[in-house]
Write an enzyme that holds these catalytic residues in place. Structure first.
Site, short mmCIF file in Angstrom:
data_model
loop_
_atom_site.label_atom_id
_atom_site.label_comp_id
_atom_site.label_asym_id
_atom_site.label_seq_id
_atom_site.Cartn_x
_atom_site.Cartn_y
_atom_site.Cartn_z
N HIS A 10 0.82 -1.21 0.00
CA HIS A 10 0.00 0.00 0.00
C HIS A 10 0.86 1.26 0.00
O HIS A 10 2.06 1.20 -0.15
CB HIS A 10 -0.91 -0.01 1.23
CG HIS A 10 -0.17 -0.33 2.50
ND1 HIS A 10 0.62 0.59 3.14
CD2 HIS A 10 -0.07 -1.47 3.22
CE1 HIS A 10 1.16 0.05 4.21
NE2 HIS A 10 0.77 -1.21 4.29
N THR A 11 0.22 2.45 0.16
CA THR A 11 0.90 3.73 0.37
C THR A 11 1.19 4.45 -0.95
O THR A 11 1.13 3.86 -2.03
CB THR A 11 2.19 3.55 1.19
OG1 THR A 11 1.88 2.85 2.41
CG2 THR A 11 2.84 4.87 1.55
N THR A 12 1.50 5.75 -0.86
CA THR A 12 1.90 6.54 -2.02
C THR A 12 3.04 7.45 -1.62
O THR A 12 3.18 7.79 -0.44
CB THR A 12 0.72 7.35 -2.58
OG1 THR A 12 1.03 7.81 -3.89
CG2 THR A 12 0.39 8.55 -1.70
#
Length: 520
Positions: free
Chosen positions: A335-337
């Protein structure tokens, strides 16, 4: 230069530079925009970590991690992976507001305008975002607010290329643009959040929202082959990233065969992860970041003819890899950006934002339009009242002679650390451009050996996989695209005196710079 995981977020940041703003203005605009355009990965209901280098050479870190409310009782809380019980106090709005207030030049209404426009007018979903929303639909569909914001009337999710309009989120962003972070944490938005949490058994209260603050992040430093490394730590993992690179400095990575490189780097990452679990007090950073400790750790890496350089004799024969068995739990859903920005005056920003697993808690308050991060209930480990959870987030700056050379960070859970390490090592040791470094295959440790990227066209070859297996390491092949972290970074080309951006080819991001005419 602006590099982000979604082209519309890159465009939002570039717009700020064209308006005369700086790298902080661009980062805040891109961060709000990507919370709209990549909502499965991040949100204004999530957590943010920021690392800033100002034009005068100072470093600042902002910790806007989600937090357990002071009234939270971990012993009585349900153990769940999604739902209202997993929601902690959001930090992103406070973190972005602080970044803009302390380092930006443009008003909040200006930097948030592109995000409002994307939410209000809609945008065409990219295939990856559409796929992730579809994958999260079963759990997300349990909650009224999420169905209203992310699904059609028949309960289906939006497909790739379809126009995705978020009217509720647009109204929420307009309220923030008008009232600032106070509107989110103490005003009408806070009241709606608190009322929804109380009705549904969530832990977040109006008091816990009002008490939330974006804090100073701990700046940590190290070095790698004459370059200075600057990161953030607790709850981020910059010290672990630095430690791994300092372990690798004991090896002449430029001369290794590909399989040897993979095996050495994979074990160094595993050693850093093992040490990460032992950090309990601030003083533990002294030994984690010690070059003597890095050299000692390097002696534990043993592969055929590959020996650490300049650290003395090691164990005779094949060293035990028993320490790998303590690494369970470092796998994750990716996940995450992350986004990186730079301006002509030398300010740079590395910013990582997340809501945890795909679609976070899967919960959106009816009428507000954004997803909350998953934080409580065991997802990030046991949290005490008021505590912020640790994470693998690792915004990183690489400096030479006091000037930024690399501005980067990554998405991908625990693979954030391994992706950043490998990008830095590829550029410094192998002379690759940042774009070439991001195209190169990666590794990640497992409890018995290493996982090797084998995606078609860019992964390790079957022969290289066999060579690593021949060195005594168990190998797990992973062909899935985007499984080894996604780096979005910037490199400074000293010869041409310009920033060069690179978006990870395993994702749907972009790099861009304003036209010369717009900045004159």
């Amino acid at each position: 230069m602006v590099v982000a995981a979604q082209p519309l977020a890159t465009a939002a940041g570039l717009r700020m530079l064209e308006l005369g703003g700086n790298a902080a203005d661009a980062a805040v605009a891109a961060a709000f925009a990507i919370s709209v355009t990549e909502p499965s990965m991040n949100s204004i209901g999530g957590r943010t970590q920021v690392l800033v280098r100002t034009p005068d050479g100072r470093f600042f870190g902002i910790d806007a991690t989600t937090q357990a409310p002071d009234s939270y009782d971990p012993d009585a809380a349900p153990q769940a992976s999604y739902g209202y019980s997993t929601i902690g106090v959001p930090g992103t709005v406070a973190g972005l507001a602080r970044l803009l207030r302390e380092h930006g030049t443009l008003p909040l209404a200006a930097v948030i305008a592109p995000a409002i426009d994307y939410a209000e007018r809609g945008f065409h979903l990219l295939p990856g975002e559409a796929r992730r929303q579809g994958q999260g639909a079963r759990q997300a569909g349990e909650f009224e607010g999420t169905r209203r914001s992310f699904m059609k009337a028949d309960g289906s999710t939006y497909g790739a290329g379809e126009l995705f309009v978020q009217e509720d989120l647009a109204r929420t962003l307009r309220a923030i643009a008008g009232g600032g972070e106070n509107e989110f944490y103490r005003g009408s938005i806070a009241q709606r959040i608190a009322a929804d949490m109380e009705a549904q058994g969530g832990a977040v209260t109006l008091e816990s929202l009002g008490d939330y603050r974006a804090l100073d992040a701990r700046i940590v430093r190290g070095s790698y082959r004459g370059y200075e490394l600057v990161g953030t730590f607790t709850p981020a993992s910059g010290a672990t990233t630095i430690e791994i690179l300092q372990i690798l400095e004991s090896f002449d990575l430029a001369t290794l065969e590909p399989a040897e490189w993979a095996a050495v780097v994979g074990q160094a990452i595993a050693l850093g992860f093992a040490d990460r679990r032992q950090i309990r007090e601030p003083g533990d950073l002294d030994w984690v970041l010690s070059r003597d400790w890095a050299a000692e750790r390097a002696r534990e890496i043993r592969l055929a003819s590959v020996d650490p350089v300049g650290v003395g004799a090691a164990n005779e024969g094949e060293a035990s890899l028993d320490w790998l068995s303590g690494l369970q739990g470092w796998g994750d859903s990716g996940h995450t950006t992350h986004l990186s920005t730079a301006d002509a005056d030398g300010m740079v920003v590395a910013l990582t934002q997340t809501i945890g697993p795909n679609m976070g808690s899967k919960v959106a308050t009816p009428g507000l339009g954004f997803l909350y991060a998953a934080t409580l209930g065991g997802y990030l480990g046991r949290l005490e009242p008021g505590e912020r959870a640790g994470s693998s987030i690792s915004p990183m700056l690489v400096m030479r002679d006091g000037q930024p050379v690399l501005v980067l960070g990554a998405a991908g859970g625990a693979r954030i650390v391994s992706a950043v390490v490998q990008a830095v090592a590829r550029v410094i040791d192998q002379g690759m451009s940042l774009a070439e470094a991001l195209e190169a295959p990666r590794v990640h440790p497992t409890s018995t050996g290493i996982e090797m990227e084998t995606s078609p066209g860019t992964g390790w070859t079957p022969g290289q996989v066999r060579d690593v297996q021949g060195m005594g390491l168990d190998v797990t092949e992973q062909p899935r695209v985007g499984a080894f972290g996604r780096v979005h970074g910037i490199y400074f080309d000293a010869a041409r005196r310009e920033w060069v951006g690179a978006a990870d080819p395993d994702w749907e991001g972009s790099a861009g710079a304003p036209s010369p005419a717009s900045t004159n």
